[in-house]
Design an enzyme around this catalytic site. Structure first.
Site, PDB file in Angstrom:
ATOM      1  N   GLU A 275       0.826  -1.217   0.000  1.00  0.00           N
ATOM      2  CA  GLU A 275       0.000   0.000   0.000  1.00  0.00           C
ATOM      3  C   GLU A 275       0.855   1.258   0.000  1.00  0.00           C
ATOM      4  O   GLU A 275       0.746   2.097   0.902  1.00  0.00           O
ATOM      5  CB  GLU A 275      -0.876   0.035   1.263  1.00  0.00           C
ATOM      6  CG  GLU A 275      -1.718  -1.189   1.499  1.00  0.00           C
ATOM      7  CD  GLU A 275      -2.313  -1.230   2.916  1.00  0.00           C
ATOM      8  OE1 GLU A 275      -1.836  -0.479   3.803  1.00  0.00           O
ATOM      9  OE2 GLU A 275      -3.238  -2.006   3.135  1.00  0.00           O
ATOM     10  N   PRO A 276       1.733   1.448  -0.969  1.00  0.00           N
ATOM     11  CA  PRO A 276       2.561   2.650  -0.945  1.00  0.00           C
ATOM     12  C   PRO A 276       1.744   3.896  -1.312  1.00  0.00           C
ATOM     13  O   PRO A 276       0.874   3.850  -2.185  1.00  0.00           O
ATOM     14  CB  PRO A 276       3.621   2.377  -2.009  1.00  0.00           C
ATOM     15  CG  PRO A 276       2.988   1.395  -2.941  1.00  0.00           C
ATOM     16  CD  PRO A 276       1.996   0.609  -2.145  1.00  0.00           C
ATOM     17  N   GLY A 277       2.023   4.982  -0.621  1.00  0.00           N
ATOM     18  CA  GLY A 277       1.400   6.265  -0.961  1.00  0.00           C
ATOM     19  C   GLY A 277       2.477   7.252  -1.364  1.00  0.00           C
ATOM     20  O   GLY A 277       2.687   7.558  -2.539  1.00  0.00           O
ATOM     21  N   ARG A 278       3.218   7.684  -0.345  1.00  0.00           N
ATOM     22  CA  ARG A 278       4.211   8.745  -0.537  1.00  0.00           C
ATOM     23  C   ARG A 278       5.216   8.452  -1.645  1.00  0.00           C
ATOM     24  O   ARG A 278       5.575   9.333  -2.419  1.00  0.00           O
ATOM     25  CB  ARG A 278       4.961   8.932   0.786  1.00  0.00           C
ATOM     26  CG  ARG A 278       5.847  10.144   0.843  1.00  0.00           C
ATOM     27  CD  ARG A 278       6.695  10.126   2.115  1.00  0.00           C
ATOM     28  NE  ARG A 278       5.931   9.857   3.302  1.00  0.00           N
ATOM     29  CZ  ARG A 278       5.429  10.784   4.113  1.00  0.00           C
ATOM     30  NH1 ARG A 278       5.622  12.049   3.867  1.00  0.00           N
ATOM     31  NH2 ARG A 278       4.725  10.437   5.189  1.00  0.00           N
ATOM     32  N   TYR A 318       4.790  18.451  10.768  1.00  0.00           N
ATOM     33  CA  TYR A 318       5.802  17.408  11.005  1.00  0.00           C
ATOM     34  C   TYR A 318       7.227  17.961  10.998  1.00  0.00           C
ATOM     35  O   TYR A 318       8.178  17.182  10.879  1.00  0.00           O
ATOM     36  CB  TYR A 318       5.740  16.340   9.895  1.00  0.00           C
ATOM     37  CG  TYR A 318       4.382  15.784   9.570  1.00  0.00           C
ATOM     38  CD1 TYR A 318       3.684  14.988  10.476  1.00  0.00           C
ATOM     39  CD2 TYR A 318       3.817  16.013   8.319  1.00  0.00           C
ATOM     40  CE1 TYR A 318       2.456  14.456  10.149  1.00  0.00           C
ATOM     41  CE2 TYR A 318       2.577  15.480   7.990  1.00  0.00           C
ATOM     42  CZ  TYR A 318       1.906  14.707   8.909  1.00  0.00           C
ATOM     43  OH  TYR A 318       0.694  14.187   8.573  1.00  0.00           O
ATOM     44  N   CYS A 346      -1.806  34.212   9.762  1.00  0.00           N
ATOM     45  CA  CYS A 346      -1.507  34.916  11.013  1.00  0.00           C
ATOM     46  C   CYS A 346      -1.122  33.963  12.136  1.00  0.00           C
ATOM     47  O   CYS A 346      -1.805  33.874  13.162  1.00  0.00           O
ATOM     48  CB  CYS A 346      -2.715  35.742  11.419  1.00  0.00           C
ATOM     49  SG  CYS A 346      -3.235  36.801  10.072  1.00  0.00           S
TER      50      CYS A 346
HETATM   51  C1  LIG Z   1      -0.778   5.972   5.455  1.00  0.00           C
HETATM   52  C2  LIG Z   1      -0.927   4.537   5.144  1.00  0.00           C
HETATM   53  C3  LIG Z   1      -0.306   3.999   4.010  1.00  0.00           C
HETATM   54  C4  LIG Z   1       0.607   4.794   3.105  1.00  0.00           C
HETATM   55  O1  LIG Z   1       1.750   5.246   3.728  1.00  0.00           O
HETATM   56  P1  LIG Z   1       2.908   5.926   2.846  1.00  0.00           P
HETATM   57  O2  LIG Z   1       3.925   6.313   3.847  1.00  0.00           O
HETATM   58  O3  LIG Z   1       2.317   7.104   2.175  1.00  0.00           O
HETATM   59  O4  LIG Z   1       3.415   4.913   1.897  1.00  0.00           O
HETATM   60  C5  LIG Z   1      -0.538   2.670   3.731  1.00  0.00           C
HETATM   61  N1  LIG Z   1      -1.321   1.896   4.508  1.00  0.00           N
HETATM   62  C6  LIG Z   1      -1.943   2.393   5.602  1.00  0.00           C
HETATM   63  C7  LIG Z   1      -2.808   1.508   6.413  1.00  0.00           C
HETATM   64  C8  LIG Z   1      -1.766   3.728   5.954  1.00  0.00           C
HETATM   65  O5  LIG Z   1      -2.362   4.209   7.049  1.00  0.00           O
END
Ligand SMILES: *Cc1c(COP(=O)(O)O)cnc(C)c1O
Length: 422
Positions: A275-278, A318, A346
């Site tokens: 589940e990659p996002g970043r 962060y 502000c």
């Molecule tokens: C946030 C999250 C991700 C993605 O994380 P990244 O750091 O963006 O890769 C994947 N799985 C779950 C359950 C998350 O909460």
């Protein structure tokens, strides 16, 4: 690797000059590169080529419909954490059997929505949630596939706000209690156990914490199989980090990560889900902003931008670093200047960088925040009644606005007056 490079003295997004987009849509704005998004997705896809697998994009990092559509069309699944994200994935044409539902607080309504619309699996995070899901599934006459998210109690060595795999975090069930919880799941008529889920945090820049977690998952797989459960899918979460500063050592690549997965869980013959996002969206986006003023303070100079913490909250939230570069390429050897880089909101927290060395810029110059694709636009707000900034997608030499900036009138019209004030 991304597709935002200087060419002929100016910053380009693929084959489009960033300044041309600014002239068309105004500043500030986000711009994303199709080529970078696709490339990052396929790096993961190829890194898992040795297994039956699905790369599920963590939509919470960047959830514009156009981005979901282009990744979905490329074959990505989606990891969603709310009913809204589920609906976005469906609206972009992603089939239910490629959508995974994560998150600690799924409501009965959200469960119903996803069961009726079709779902690949729920990642269950607690016993009360499991009981609720069983009840909702039975009320719909369904048997839903689940994994249980286990908390392996490993230190992800990342920022405390985005570490999720230690025992003090709210996520998942302790791995030490997993067999008990799976036994309970096995008795529930509305649920079908299919695998195990783990996600230990975000912006991990070392492989060691993943390795520790995945070894525990491998061990658990064998125990659960011995207990009679069918464990055929491992969801190994997201979290691989990106270099936010060009000068940084680069974090591990998706290929190293894929090899690590093969080494730790490959022998189990499971289908692999990640589940990659970043890492897919982060370096695929810039936030572009204009210098309003350069203000000389007593002991420092302030660069006051038209972008602010409400548009990109990561530095305030962060303490995150973003490289900030001029859109006009600085002359070679130009002397660097040093600024506190701030927005107009502000609050003193509206500071993007302190004492930052960068090429000197002037009022009306454009600057670009690199690595702003993930957790940028999705975390924006209209604090100080600053309208949400637009998002633009580039594909080679074309660009399009994929979310327009609301007018002041549209922003105000979202509020309604109670009849006694009219
Ligand atoms: C946030 C999250 C991700 C993605 O994380 P990244 O750091 O963006 O890769 C994947 N799985 C779950 C359950 C998350 O909460």
């Amino acid at each position: 690797m991304d597709h935002f490079l200087y060419r002929d003295g100016a910053l380009y997004a693929e084959d489009v000059p960033v300044a041309e987009i600014a002239a068309a849509v105004g500043t500030p704005f986000y711009v994303y590169s199709t080529a970078t998004l696709k490339r990052h997705f396929s790096l993961f896809d190829e890194a898992l080529g040795w297994a039956d697998h699905l790369v599920c994009f963590a939509m919470k990092s960047l959830s514009n419909q156009a981005v979901i559509k282009l990744l979905g069309d490329a074959g990505a699944g989606m990891d969603v954490v709310s009913g809204g994200e589920y609906m976005r994935a469906k609206a972009a044409g992603v089939p239910g059997d490629r959508i995974v539902f994560s998150g600690v607080g799924k409501t009965a309504d959200e469960m119903r929505l996803a069961i009726e619309g079709g779902i690949r699996q729920f990642n269950v995070e607690s016993e009360p949630e499991m009981i609720m899901l069983d009840r909702v599934a039975q009320s719909l006459g369904a048997v839903v596939p689940i994994t249980v998210r286990v908390n392996p109690d490993v230190d992800a060595k990342t920022h405390a706000k985005i570490a999720t795999g230690k025992s003090e975090n709210k996520f998942g069930i302790p791995i030490s209690r997993a067999r008990e919880v799976y036994a309970m799941a096995g008795t529930m008529p509305g649920l079908k156990v299919i695998g195990i889920d783990v996600h230990i945090g975000s912006q991990l820049t070392e492989l060691a914490p993943f390795e520790a977690a995945y070894r525990k998952v491998a061990e658990l797989t064998e125990q659960l199989r011995a207990d009679g459960h069918e464990i055929k899918r491992l969801d190994l979460g997201g979290g691989l980090g990106i270099p936010y500063a060009r000068s940084n050592e680069a974090p591990p690549l998706p290929t190293d990560y894929g090899a690590l997965i093969q080494r730790t869980v490959g022998h189990l013959g499971c289908e692999i889900e990640i589940e990659p996002g970043r890492l897919i969206s982060g370096n695929a986006g810039l936030m572009v902003s204009k210098v309003i003023y350069v203000k000389s303070g007593e002991d420092r100079d302030f660069l006051i931008l038209d972008g602010a913490m409400n548009d990109l909250i990561r530095p305030a939230m962060y303490d995150a670093w973003h490289d900030i570069i001029p859109v006009k390429e600085p002359a070679p050897g130009a002397a660097p200047a040093k600024y506190d880089i701030v927005g107009p909101v502000c609050e003193s927290g509206d500071t993007f960088a302190k004492g930052r060395e960068m090429p000197a810029v002037q009022a009306d110059d454009l600057v670009a925040f690199r690595s702003a694709g993930a957790y940028g636009a999705v975390m924006a707000s209209e604090y100080n009644s600053r309208p949400l900034i637009p998002e633009v997608l580039v594909d080679k030499d074309q660009f399009a606005v994929i979310r327009a900036r609301p007018t002041y009138e549209e922003m105000i019209a979202r509020d309604t007056l109670p009849m006694w004030l009219e």
